[in-house]
Design an enzyme around this catalytic site. Structure first.
Site, PDB file in Angstrom:
ATOM      1  CE1 TYR A   1     -57.180 -41.227  15.853  1.00  0.00           C
ATOM      2  CE2 TYR A   1     -55.450 -41.254  17.516  1.00  0.00           C
ATOM      3  CZ  TYR A   1     -55.841 -41.290  16.193  1.00  0.00           C
ATOM      4  OH  TYR A   1     -54.887 -41.379  15.211  1.00  0.00           O
TER       5      TYR A   1
ATOM      6  CB  SER B   1     -52.081 -43.268  17.152  1.00  0.00           C
ATOM      7  OG  SER B   1     -51.815 -41.998  17.715  1.00  0.00           O
TER       8      SER B   1
END
Length: 259
Positions: free
Chosen positions: A164, A149
């Site tokens: 996350y 990400s």
């Protein structure tokens, strides 16, 4: 069995029922590779991915997989081995794309151990041990791609994503070390870091809250959010032999987000 099938490279893509996984599956199939598309909660999405590939002359099969349950990996490996034999008369795959996951932010003060453990099981432990389970099936000279990400990079630090991003950062680090460990078999290991992309993550947030899109798009160099095909094309490149000289890298595919 057709001559194309006999020569095909086969790629396993986790979380291929929608979003980036679906985009990657379609782009990989368009390059002539066979696709095994896994799904968990949305079998109809995976079947649609398979149907689209078949309609365009490709080969694909859908298999169920819960990436958060490592205890199911032996059964998945057996099912995968069976499908490889029955559909392609093969015993090996060329590549594994660890894409399955979930998003959605949770503030640090609200974070629970249960939520943190869910991030860990799905975003880090699952891909790590699925790679271990399938490693004997990955051919020499193959490829592993992990979806990370842009949240792990400086400049994309939004409140509420510490849990996350921590798991995705762990996956990026594991990618680099696995590239070294698996180099003796010429297996390339890379990760790809998408920026904001139109997917079903965060409970289909872009569809539910379209008003946020313009503000996010303004943070990219190209003035728009990403589409699944944008990232899927880069993944297709990374599993192909065109990327044979790339390993141990985290490649940002984000349209210049947060430059």
């Amino acid at each position: 069995m057709s001559e194309q099938t006999a020569d095909q490279k086969i790629v396993v893509i986790t979380g291929a029922s929608s979003g980036i996984g679906r985009g990657a599956a379609i782009e990989i199939a368009a390059r002539g590779m066979g696709v095994i598309a896994t799904y968990n909660a949305r079998p109809e999405g995976a079947e649609r991915t398979v149907a689209d590939i078949l309609e365009n002359g490709g080969t694909a099969v859908a298999l169920p997989l819960d990436i958060g349950r490592t205890d199911t990996f032996p059964d998945f490996t057996d099912a995968l081995t069976g499908v490889l034999k029955s559909e392609w008369n093969k015993g090996r795959i060329h590549a594994l794309v660890n894409n399955a996951g979930f998003g959605g932010g949770m503030g640090f003060e609200e974070m629970t151990e249960e939520a943190f453990d869910a991030y860990y099981r799905v975003l880090l432990r699952g891909p790590y041990f699925l790679t271990q389970a399938l490693l004997p099936l990955i051919e020499t000279g193959g490829s592993i791609v992990n979806t990370s990400s842009s949240a792990v990079r400086p400049g994309d630090t939004e409140p509420g994503y510490s849990g996350y991003a921590a798991m995705k950062a762990g996956l990026v680090t594991a990618t680099r070390f696995l590239a070294k460990e698996l180099s003796s078999r010429s297996i390339r290991v890379n990760s790809i870091a998408p920026g904001p992309t139109r997917t079903r993550l965060a409970d289909n947030a872009f569809e539910r809250f379209p008003q946020v899109i313009d503000g996010i798009a303004a943070k990219t160099a190209f003035g728009r959010i990403g589409e699944p095909a944008d990232v899927g094309k880069v993944i297709a490149f990374l599993v192909s032999d065109d990327s044979a000289w790339i390993t141990g890298q985290d490649i940002q595919a984000a349209g210049g987000y947060a430059l």
